[in-house]
Scaffold this active site. Sequence first.
Site, mmCIF file in Angstrom:
data_model
loop_
_atom_site.group_PDB
_atom_site.id
_atom_site.type_symbol
_atom_site.label_atom_id
_atom_site.label_comp_id
_atom_site.label_asym_id
_atom_site.label_seq_id
_atom_site.Cartn_x
_atom_site.Cartn_y
_atom_site.Cartn_z
ATOM 1 N N PRO A 9 -5.990 -6.437 -6.888
ATOM 2 C CA PRO A 9 -7.054 -5.441 -6.701
ATOM 3 C C PRO A 9 -7.089 -4.802 -5.312
ATOM 4 O O PRO A 9 -6.872 -5.472 -4.307
ATOM 5 C CB PRO A 9 -8.336 -6.245 -6.962
ATOM 6 C CG PRO A 9 -7.950 -7.673 -6.887
ATOM 7 C CD PRO A 9 -6.509 -7.743 -7.283
ATOM 8 N N ASN A 10 -7.359 -3.512 -5.335
ATOM 9 C CA ASN A 10 -7.572 -2.691 -4.133
ATOM 10 C C ASN A 10 -6.306 -2.371 -3.346
ATOM 11 O O ASN A 10 -6.364 -1.612 -2.379
ATOM 12 C CB ASN A 10 -8.632 -3.319 -3.197
ATOM 13 C CG ASN A 10 -9.963 -3.477 -3.882
ATOM 14 O OD1 ASN A 10 -10.480 -2.497 -4.425
ATOM 15 N ND2 ASN A 10 -10.509 -4.677 -3.909
ATOM 16 N N ARG A 17 -8.267 2.099 2.472
ATOM 17 C CA ARG A 17 -9.117 0.950 2.779
ATOM 18 C C ARG A 17 -8.783 0.373 4.162
ATOM 19 O O ARG A 17 -7.622 0.350 4.571
ATOM 20 C CB ARG A 17 -8.938 -0.148 1.711
ATOM 21 C CG ARG A 17 -7.595 -0.861 1.800
ATOM 22 C CD ARG A 17 -7.342 -1.863 0.698
ATOM 23 N NE ARG A 17 -8.223 -3.011 0.740
ATOM 24 C CZ ARG A 17 -7.863 -4.228 0.326
ATOM 25 N NH1 ARG A 17 -6.648 -4.446 -0.150
ATOM 26 N NH2 ARG A 17 -8.711 -5.226 0.376
ATOM 27 N N TYR A 22 -5.033 -3.119 7.176
ATOM 28 C CA TYR A 22 -3.896 -2.942 6.261
ATOM 29 C C TYR A 22 -2.976 -1.781 6.626
ATOM 30 O O TYR A 22 -1.975 -1.555 5.950
ATOM 31 C CB TYR A 22 -4.416 -2.764 4.827
ATOM 32 C CG TYR A 22 -5.225 -3.951 4.355
ATOM 33 C CD1 TYR A 22 -4.623 -5.195 4.184
ATOM 34 C CD2 TYR A 22 -6.599 -3.847 4.115
ATOM 35 C CE1 TYR A 22 -5.359 -6.294 3.774
ATOM 36 C CE2 TYR A 22 -7.346 -4.943 3.695
ATOM 37 C CZ TYR A 22 -6.713 -6.151 3.526
ATOM 38 O OH TYR A 22 -7.432 -7.245 3.123
ATOM 39 N N ASN A 74 1.300 -10.243 -4.678
ATOM 40 C CA ASN A 74 0.187 -10.203 -3.733
ATOM 41 C C ASN A 74 -1.070 -10.171 -4.597
ATOM 42 O O ASN A 74 -1.462 -9.112 -5.087
ATOM 43 C CB ASN A 74 0.273 -8.963 -2.831
ATOM 44 C CG ASN A 74 -0.845 -8.938 -1.808
ATOM 45 O OD1 ASN A 74 -1.822 -9.699 -1.928
ATOM 46 N ND2 ASN A 74 -0.733 -8.084 -0.811
ATOM 47 N N GLU A 98 4.673 -15.473 -2.787
ATOM 48 C CA GLU A 98 3.350 -14.897 -2.517
ATOM 49 C C GLU A 98 3.425 -14.092 -1.216
ATOM 50 O O GLU A 98 3.957 -14.588 -0.218
ATOM 51 C CB GLU A 98 2.355 -16.057 -2.364
ATOM 52 C CG GLU A 98 0.954 -15.653 -1.962
ATOM 53 C CD GLU A 98 0.102 -16.890 -1.609
ATOM 54 O OE1 GLU A 98 0.648 -18.012 -1.504
ATOM 55 O OE2 GLU A 98 -1.109 -16.713 -1.413
ATOM 56 N N HIS A 100 1.206 -11.506 1.530
ATOM 57 C CA HIS A 100 -0.023 -10.862 2.005
ATOM 58 C C HIS A 100 0.315 -9.979 3.180
ATOM 59 O O HIS A 100 1.073 -10.395 4.071
ATOM 60 C CB HIS A 100 -1.066 -11.905 2.437
ATOM 61 C CG HIS A 100 -1.458 -12.796 1.313
ATOM 62 N ND1 HIS A 100 -2.328 -12.389 0.330
ATOM 63 C CD2 HIS A 100 -1.047 -14.032 0.985
ATOM 64 C CE1 HIS A 100 -2.449 -13.369 -0.560
ATOM 65 N NE2 HIS A 100 -1.682 -14.371 -0.189
ATOM 66 N N ARG A 107 -8.011 -14.919 9.425
ATOM 67 C CA ARG A 107 -9.154 -14.104 9.007
ATOM 68 C C ARG A 107 -10.319 -15.021 8.588
ATOM 69 O O ARG A 107 -10.380 -16.169 9.008
ATOM 70 C CB ARG A 107 -8.720 -13.138 7.901
ATOM 71 C CG ARG A 107 -7.650 -12.134 8.405
ATOM 72 C CD ARG A 107 -7.273 -11.117 7.364
ATOM 73 N NE ARG A 107 -8.427 -10.256 6.991
ATOM 74 C CZ ARG A 107 -8.437 -9.453 5.935
ATOM 75 N NH1 ARG A 107 -7.363 -9.383 5.145
ATOM 76 N NH2 ARG A 107 -9.496 -8.712 5.658
HETATM 77 C C1 DQA Z 1 -4.504 -9.391 1.074
HETATM 78 C C2 DQA Z 1 -5.472 -10.357 1.748
HETATM 79 C C3 DQA Z 1 -6.657 -10.666 0.843
HETATM 80 O O1 DQA Z 1 -7.544 -11.570 1.475
HETATM 81 C C4 DQA Z 1 -7.406 -9.392 0.517
HETATM 82 O O2 DQA Z 1 -8.457 -9.667 -0.386
HETATM 83 C C5 DQA Z 1 -6.539 -8.309 0.016
HETATM 84 C C6 DQA Z 1 -5.194 -8.146 0.579
HETATM 85 C C7 DQA Z 1 -3.367 -8.953 2.015
HETATM 86 O O3 DQA Z 1 -2.388 -8.401 1.512
HETATM 87 O O4 DQA Z 1 -3.465 -9.137 3.223
HETATM 88 O O5 DQA Z 1 -6.963 -7.494 -0.793
HETATM 89 O O6 DQA Z 1 -3.905 -10.062 -0.029
#
Ligand code: DQA
Length: 143
Positions: A9-10, A17, A22, A74, A98, A100, A107
């Site tokens: 998501p997102n 965002r 990011y 991710n 995985e 990120h 964080r």
């Molecule tokens: C994320 C880190 C997550 O905590 C966050 O909710 C994201 C992106 C990252 O790529 O740094 O949406 O997975």
Amino acid sequence: MKLLVINGPNLNFLGIREKSVYGTENYDDLLRMIQEKAEAEGCQIEVFQSNHEGAIIDRIQDAYFDGTDAIVINPAAYTHTSIAIPDAIKAVGIPAVEVHLSDISKREAYRQISYVSDVAVKTIYGKGFEGYKEAIEYLEKSL
Ligand code: DQA
């Protein structure tokens, strides 16, 4: 190698965002970079993005049947909340890395918990888009 990249998501809102976290590059930039890396490594790649946990689980289950050799995922915020996503990865038995973009270890406390790390063959964080490249390279070398 047939590789499946899953973005949660997102992540489709990259470039819009929280740019300080990011970055300013957008989702299409990420797709382009992944495609270029896959071509350079000579692997077949599909990228799937969803804002829905169930859709992500369905796609992981489909990977069992479609010949996917490896997954880069991710899971975004589902990293810290979902048991069903790691269960699905375990169920299909496909190696998953995985990724990120941000350094989740530095964080908020709730972001420092990843249920997906328990089932991933490797976790890469804090390297921005480069993390996806590293994940593809790792899987290409190790499989
Ligand atoms: C994320 C880190 C997550 O905590 C966050 O909710 C994201 C992106 C990252 O790529 O740094 O949406 O997975």
